[in-house]
Every structure is written in C-alpha cells, then in structure tokens.
Design an enzyme around this catalytic site. Structure first.
Site, PDB file in Angstrom:
ATOM      1  N   GLY A   1      44.532  38.259  55.755  1.00 38.64           N
ATOM      2  CA  GLY A   1      45.872  37.723  55.431  1.00 38.64           C
ATOM      3  C   GLY A   1      45.837  36.803  54.220  1.00 38.64           C
ATOM      4  O   GLY A   1      46.566  37.011  53.241  1.00 38.64           O
ATOM      5  N   LYS A   2      44.966  35.786  54.294  1.00 39.77           N
ATOM      6  CA  LYS A   2      44.921  34.813  53.184  1.00 39.77           C
ATOM      7  C   LYS A   2      44.302  35.453  51.939  1.00 39.77           C
ATOM      8  O   LYS A   2      44.704  35.167  50.812  1.00 39.77           O
ATOM      9  CB  LYS A   2      44.151  33.561  53.610  1.00 39.77           C
ATOM     10  CG  LYS A   2      44.840  32.850  54.770  1.00 39.77           C
ATOM     11  CD  LYS A   2      44.125  31.633  55.238  1.00 39.77           C
ATOM     12  CE  LYS A   2      44.676  31.134  56.566  1.00 39.77           C
ATOM     13  NZ  LYS A   2      44.172  31.876  57.743  1.00 39.77           N
TER      14      LYS A   2
ATOM     15  N   CYS B   1      42.430  26.190  61.902  1.00 36.53           N
ATOM     16  CA  CYS B   1      43.629  26.176  62.755  1.00 36.53           C
ATOM     17  C   CYS B   1      43.324  25.351  64.000  1.00 36.53           C
ATOM     18  O   CYS B   1      43.772  25.671  65.103  1.00 36.53           O
ATOM     19  CB  CYS B   1      44.093  27.582  63.101  1.00 36.53           C
ATOM     20  SG  CYS B   1      42.854  28.591  63.902  1.00 36.53           S
TER      21      CYS B   1
ATOM     22  N   ALA C   1      38.283  37.861  57.195  1.00 39.50           N
ATOM     23  CA  ALA C   1      38.903  38.841  58.108  1.00 39.50           C
ATOM     24  C   ALA C   1      39.965  38.187  59.006  1.00 39.50           C
ATOM     25  O   ALA C   1      39.759  37.059  59.442  1.00 39.50           O
ATOM     26  CB  ALA C   1      37.811  39.482  58.966  1.00 39.50           C
ATOM     27  N   PRO C   2      41.095  38.865  59.228  1.00 41.55           N
ATOM     28  CA  PRO C   2      41.460  40.238  58.844  1.00 41.55           C
ATOM     29  C   PRO C   2      42.090  40.373  57.451  1.00 41.55           C
ATOM     30  O   PRO C   2      42.608  41.442  57.124  1.00 41.55           O
ATOM     31  CB  PRO C   2      42.473  40.624  59.928  1.00 41.55           C
ATOM     32  CG  PRO C   2      43.122  39.339  60.306  1.00 41.55           C
ATOM     33  CD  PRO C   2      42.087  38.269  60.152  1.00 41.55           C
TER      34      PRO C   2
ATOM     35  N   ASP D   1      33.213  38.430  55.201  1.00 45.55           N
ATOM     36  CA  ASP D   1      33.263  38.000  56.606  1.00 45.55           C
ATOM     37  C   ASP D   1      32.013  38.500  57.301  1.00 45.55           C
ATOM     38  O   ASP D   1      31.585  39.637  57.076  1.00 45.55           O
ATOM     39  CB  ASP D   1      34.506  38.547  57.318  1.00 45.55           C
ATOM     40  CG  ASP D   1      34.836  37.759  58.577  1.00 45.55           C
ATOM     41  OD1 ASP D   1      35.774  36.935  58.552  1.00 45.55           O
ATOM     42  OD2 ASP D   1      34.115  37.945  59.586  1.00 45.55           O
TER      43      ASP D   1
ATOM     44  N   ASP E   1      38.212  29.252  55.122  1.00 45.69           N
ATOM     45  CA  ASP E   1      39.115  29.178  56.273  1.00 45.69           C
ATOM     46  C   ASP E   1      38.193  29.357  57.483  1.00 45.69           C
ATOM     47  O   ASP E   1      37.966  30.472  57.955  1.00 45.69           O
ATOM     48  CB  ASP E   1      40.153  30.310  56.166  1.00 45.69           C
ATOM     49  CG  ASP E   1      41.191  30.250  57.257  1.00 45.69           C
ATOM     50  OD1 ASP E   1      41.564  29.142  57.680  1.00 45.69           O
ATOM     51  OD2 ASP E   1      41.634  31.327  57.714  1.00 45.69           O
TER      52      ASP E   1
ATOM     53  N   CYS F   1      35.329  33.461  54.641  1.00 41.88           N
ATOM     54  CA  CYS F   1      35.570  34.001  55.990  1.00 41.88           C
ATOM     55  C   CYS F   1      36.950  34.654  55.952  1.00 41.88           C
ATOM     56  O   CYS F   1      37.952  34.019  56.269  1.00 41.88           O
ATOM     57  CB  CYS F   1      35.549  32.870  57.014  1.00 41.88           C
ATOM     58  SG  CYS F   1      34.025  31.920  57.006  1.00 41.88           S
TER      59      CYS F   1
HETATM   60  C1  LIG Z   1      39.804  31.782  61.014  1.00 41.75           C
HETATM   61  S1  LIG Z   1      39.136  33.305  60.860  1.00 41.75           S
HETATM   62  C2  LIG Z   1      39.518  33.729  59.227  1.00 41.75           C
HETATM   63  C3  LIG Z   1      40.893  34.261  59.075  1.00 41.75           C
HETATM   64  C4  LIG Z   1      41.161  34.791  57.678  1.00 41.75           C
HETATM   65  N1  LIG Z   1      40.898  33.804  56.674  1.00 41.75           N
HETATM   66  C5  LIG Z   1      42.552  35.312  57.501  1.00 41.75           C
HETATM   67  O1  LIG Z   1      43.405  34.616  56.981  1.00 41.75           O
HETATM   68  O2  LIG Z   1      42.829  36.425  57.895  1.00 41.75           O
HETATM   69  C6  LIG Z   1      37.408  32.900  60.758  1.00 41.75           C
HETATM   70  C7  LIG Z   1      36.541  34.062  60.383  1.00 41.75           C
HETATM   71  O3  LIG Z   1      35.248  33.530  60.163  1.00 41.75           O
HETATM   72  C8  LIG Z   1      34.347  34.572  60.414  1.00 41.75           C
HETATM   73  N2  LIG Z   1      32.983  33.949  60.513  1.00 41.75           N
HETATM   74  C9  LIG Z   1      32.425  33.315  61.557  1.00 41.75           C
HETATM   75  N3  LIG Z   1      31.196  32.898  61.238  1.00 41.75           N
HETATM   76  C10 LIG Z   1      30.979  33.271  59.967  1.00 41.75           C
HETATM   77  C11 LIG Z   1      29.891  33.110  59.086  1.00 41.75           C
HETATM   78  N4  LIG Z   1      28.773  32.493  59.452  1.00 41.75           N
HETATM   79  N5  LIG Z   1      29.994  33.632  57.864  1.00 41.75           N
HETATM   80  C12 LIG Z   1      31.109  34.262  57.477  1.00 41.75           C
HETATM   81  N6  LIG Z   1      32.160  34.445  58.278  1.00 41.75           N
HETATM   82  C13 LIG Z   1      32.111  33.943  59.508  1.00 41.75           C
HETATM   83  C14 LIG Z   1      34.872  35.182  61.674  1.00 41.75           C
HETATM   84  O4  LIG Z   1      34.410  36.487  61.824  1.00 41.75           O
HETATM   85  C15 LIG Z   1      36.381  35.115  61.444  1.00 41.75           C
HETATM   86  O5  LIG Z   1      36.851  36.332  60.959  1.00 41.75           O
END
Ligand SMILES: C[S@@+](CC[C@H](N)C(=O)[O-])C[C@H]1O[C@@H](n2cnc3c(N)ncnc32)[C@H](O)[C@@H]1O
Length: 562
Positions: A354-355, A474, A351-352, A373, A417, A349
C-alpha cells in the site's frame, strides 16, 4: 314535477318552535359583575381605588416601549430606503412590529382587567392576614385571563420539575459519596456488564477527587487495580495491554480511546495518480452509486467512502488500478517521507505494498523504488498490486531488512514501516486486545531497533535531495515508538525533523520514569478518538553523516561507497 307552492295557505306552527325556545338567564363570571360602589365595604373601596391608580400607572409605562418599538421600526424602514427591495422589507419590518404590538397589546387590551388582577393579587398579599377569604381567592382566580391561568399552571409545573431535578442531582451525588469498595467476596462473584460499567464510572469519580471520596482504608492502587480489572472485563482486553493503555492516557481520554477502538474506522481509498485524477475517479464511483467525500485537506488523493452499492474491491475502476483500498493512517508516513522524482528509495518492509505504491506514485514512476519484505508470501501481494496499479519503477525483493545495508545502500530515502504489536488497530484486529504480552512487545522492540539502525545505515547522508528516514508503526506503545527513535538518536548521527504533517499529537518526551530526547516532540501520534483513524506513529529523521555512532562516533561507514 316539483311541488306547487300554495301561497294562499297560511301554516300556523303547532308549538313555540326551536328558535323561540326560552333561554335561561345569562350567567357571568364573578369578576365581571360590577358591583354597585355603594354596596362595597370600606376596604373593598380602598382596594378598588388602589387598583385604578396602579392600572393607570402601568398603562402609561407599557405604552412607552410600544412607542419606542414603533420608532425603531420606522428608523429601520428609513435605513432600508436605499435598497431596491427595501420598501417591501421595511413594510415587513413595520408589519413585523404590527405583529408584535398586538402581542404586547393582547394583555394590554385587557390591561385594566389583568392589572386589576395583578394589583389585586399584590394588595391581597399585603392584606392577607386580615382579609383572606375563600371568596376573594375565587375572585382572584376568576379575574385571571386564560393565558394568565395557563402561565400560573406552567410556572407551578416548572417549579415541580426543578425540585425533582434538584432531588435527582442530590441523589446521584449522595450515590457517588456512598460508593463502597466491593468486598473480596463481592469481587469473586460475577456481575452484569451494566454493573461493571457503573462501577467503572464510580471508580473514575472517586479517583477524580480521591481525597474526599475515597474509602479511608483503601489505597489508590486498590481503586486503580479494580478499574483495570473492570475495564478488561468490559472492553475484553488482557491485563497487560490495559495497564499499558492506562499508562499512556489520562483516565477520561482512556475511556474515549477504548470506546473509539470498538468502532471500525471509515473505509478510505487512495486515488492512483499514475492512472487517474481524484475528481474523475470520484465521478466514476458516484455514477456507480458510491457515496464518498475527500478525506481531508491534508491529502489530495484520499476519499472516504460512506456507502456503496457495489463492493469497492471489485469495481471496474479498482480492477483497472485507479485506486487502492487504504486506511487513512497509511497515507501519513509516505507524506512524511516526501519522495521526489528520480530518487533512489527503499521501502524496507513493504508487503502488501500500500505505502510502496503511494511512494511510486509520488515518484511519478521515475527513479528506482526498492520494495522489500522478508515474507515471500506477502511479497506476492506487492507484485499483484504493482501490476494492477501500473508501477514500473520498482525492484521487488525479499531480504531480512537488517541485512540490507550489507547488500545495498546509498538510498536517498528509506521508509521503515516496522513490524509491530498492532496496538493501534484493535478495531480492525480485535485479537490484539487479548493476545499480546510483554514478550511480544520485547520481541518487536528488539527487531524494530535493529531494523531502524539498518534503515539509517542504508541511507546516504550526502544525498543531494534527501538523506531522510521515516519510521512508522501502527502501535501506540511508546516502547515501540519514542523509545526506538530515542535509541537510534544515540546510536547514529541523525536528528529528528518535523514530519510535515500539520496534525497529530506530539510524541512523548516523558513516559513513566523515561526521559526521551526533547526533539521527540517532533514525532507525531494519531489516535482513533481524536483523528478518526487507526492508532499510528510517525517519526522523520535526517541523516547528517555516514558515521556509525557508538557512544562517540568511532567508525566511518561511508554509505556512498558500495
Ligand atoms: C506493518 S507491515 C508493512 C506494511 C506495508 N508497509 C504496507 O503499507 O503495506 C510490516 C511488514 O514487515 C515485514 N517484516 C517483518 N520482519 C521483517 C524483516 N526482518 N525484514 C523485512 N521485513 C520484515 C512483515 O512481513 C510485514 O509485511
């Protein structure tokens, strides 16, 4: 030109003149007038004798420490003889003592007077009953040196202040004691925020010594309910989330957490080590008027920005991809993942991004990084960031993470994440305080469980370098953290391993009626009030076999055979 002197003329002044004005007879303070011994009464003679004896004794005593001090200064001076600057220093010490001596001597210079006044005071104490006259009081007062008078005044003032403080303390204790539980009518009426704050304090005090301070007709639950309602009003939370927080934190810590969550965390940036070094970046930004510092010893790429004369998201260095704006807590899961060069890594997961971009930097743009994502709009941000940061080892894709093991697996490491309620980032997104409920938590939990199993299934347990899964959120709710990991421990052949982060609080093994696997203490919790970063959770798992465990291991899901 000037006036000519007339030496032959003698000018006789008309009157007595200013200087010759007759001065009145001098007056002396009473105590200074030495009475003729013969004119003293018998008792006064006795007191005078006593005074003399006492002053002699005290004079002898007060000379002793003076001698000692002088000796010490000489010893000090001698000791310092070896040193080059010593003679000066020893002089200083000696002169220091000289300074001290007059300080001691000042009263001593008037020792007879002051001693006399002291002994006077003492003797008057003993004779008070038969010999207390106004005259003597005046005599005593006038015998005092100005410094002694001032001291007496100061002591009186201090005593007054001490009494006042004691009274205030007593008042506040009494006030605590008399905290009365508000009536239903009082509760229905709106009160000011100040009153709510006071009531929060009062109820916490009652709860801290419930047996003694409680209203006998009220149950503990009533106080807790009142406290929760007041906390919700004061900090603008909904009842559901406040109850969860009250289950997580002890009372005092809860207040600290709530207070800290009202304040934004400091801005932090991560150096893109693919393009620059932190030292060079820091110098470039300082030249632009940015006031910054390294975040801490635990990262070599983080900088905290205290203030800046330019927008941090628009500097030439930012546009050139030398850094990314990233919260300090976001560094943690990547440090725990510890990706290596030439590995195959999945960020499930991302987006956007960073990690993900941090992972790419640690891999030094080698191997393959799959940045996935499910949200196609958000994935565009990953593409933009990767271009700017110069990342070239990645495949950016958009799948439902739960389906990934059926599409591709055999990764050395996977970062999950996970999507979560965001209860750790209320300072950033205050909406979380009021718009999350039980259903949201349940929905997140279900998705998190499924995603974590998928993440584990995507990893190759036989990886030479890894076989690692990092799970992070988070959120600070155990339902989204320990609970999910505990579930995965039962379902797959994985074990918790240390995160490699040398700070953070241990994960929970007990939470309400739940008992999690003891190794959950290897997971780490981070809080705004203790670590000055967003609330965060990190768990690191090692996969031991590609078996899928359901009660017992029933199925061999060979992750290597894609
Ligand atoms: C906490 S954010 C991730 C932040 C990211 N790791 C970063 O550091 O920029 C959680 C992400 O999970 C994605 N997400 C939600 N459900 C998902 C799924 N079933 N499969 C993949 N990604 C998913 C969301 O779109 C969101 O971008």
């Amino acid at each position: 030109m000037g006036r000519k002197a007339k030496y032959d003329e003698v000018v006789v002044p008309a009157g007595p003149g200013r200087k010759s004005k007759k001065q009145s007879d001098p007056t002396f303070p009473k105590g200074l007038i030495v009475k003729d011994a013969s004119s003293l009464s018998h008792r006064q003679k006795q007191r005078a004798k006593k005074r003399q004896l006492k002053s002699k004794a005290q004079k002898a005593k007060s000379n002793e420490p003076k001698k000692k001090k002088m000796k010490e200064s000489v010893i000090q001076a001698a000791k310092k003889d070896d040193n080059e600057t010593e003679s000066e220093e020893s002089e200083e010490v000696a002169s220091g003592d000289e300074h001290e001596v007059p300080e001691v001597q000042m009263p001593l210079a008037n020792a007879e007077d002051s001693d006399a006044s002291n002994s006077d005071a003492e003797s008057e104490d003993s004779d008070a009953k038969d010999d207390e006259t106004e005259d003597e009081d005046e005599e005593e007062e006038s015998n005092l040196l100005p410094i002694e008078k001032a001291n007496k005044k100061l002591k009186k003032k201090q005593e007054k202040e001490r009494k006042l403080a004691a009274e205030e303390m007593q008042e506040s204790i009494t006030h605590q004691d008399i905290f009365t539980f508000p009536t239903a009518e009082e509760l229905a009426n709106p009160v000011s925020l100040q009153d709510v704050q006071q009531r929060i304090r009062d109820v916490i005090i009652v709860l801290s010594d419930f047996k003694r301070l409680r209203d006998k007709d009220r149950a503990r639950k009533e106080y807790i309910d009142l406290l929760r309602t007041d906390l919700c009003i004061y900090f603008s939370y909904n009842d559901f989330l406040m109850e969860k927080l009250m289950q997580i934190f002890p009372m005092n810590e809860l207040l600290e957490y709530l207070e800290a969550s009202e304040v934004q965390r400091p801005m932090t940036i991560r150096t893109n080590s693919l393009k620059t070094r932190r030292r060079d970046l820091a110098q470039a930004l300082i030249n632009r008027g940015v006031n910054l510092d390294p975040i801490g010893k635990w990262t070599k790429v983080g900088l905290v920005v205290y203030s800046s004369q330019v927008p941090m998201g628009a500097t030439p260095e930012y546009l050139a991809g030398h850094y990314i704006l990233q919260g300090a807590s976001s560094f943690l899961p990547v440090i725990a993942l510890d990706p290596k060069e030439n590995e195959r890594v999945l960020d499930m997961c991302s987006a956007p991004g960073g990690k993900s971009s941090h992972i790419a930097a640690l891999m030094k743009n080698t191997g393959v990084l799959f940045s996935n994502d499910v949200n196609r709009d958000r994935i565009k941000a990953v593409i933009g960031n990767f271009h700017r940061l110069g990342i070239v080892n990645s495949v950016i894709c958009s799948y439902d993470g739960r389906k990934i093991p059926s599409i591709i697996k055999g990764f050395d490491r996977v970062l999950l994440d996970a999507p979560c309620t965001g209860t750790g980032v209320v300072a950033k997104d205050p909406g979380v305080k009021i718009n999350k409920d039980e259903l949201d938590v349940q929905r997140c939990c279900t998705l998190q469980r499924e995603l974590l199993l998928a993440a584990i299934d995507s990893v190759n347990a036989r990886s030479d370098t890894g076989g690692i899964i990092v799970y992070s959120t988070c959120s600070i709710l155990p339902e989204e953290n320990e609970w999910i990991v505990d579930y995965a421990l039962k379902k797959r052949d994985v074990k918790l391993v240390p995160t490699g982060l040398d700070f953070g609080e241990e994960g929970f093994t007990n939470y309400r009626h739940h008992r999690f696997h003891p190794t959950l203490k290897l997971t780490r919790r981070f809080y705004p009030h203790t670590h000055n970063m967003d609330g965060f959770f990190v768990a690191k798992l090692k996969k031991f076999s590609n078996m899928v465990v359901k009660q017992e291991i029933v199925e061999d899901d060979d992750a290597t055979s894609e």
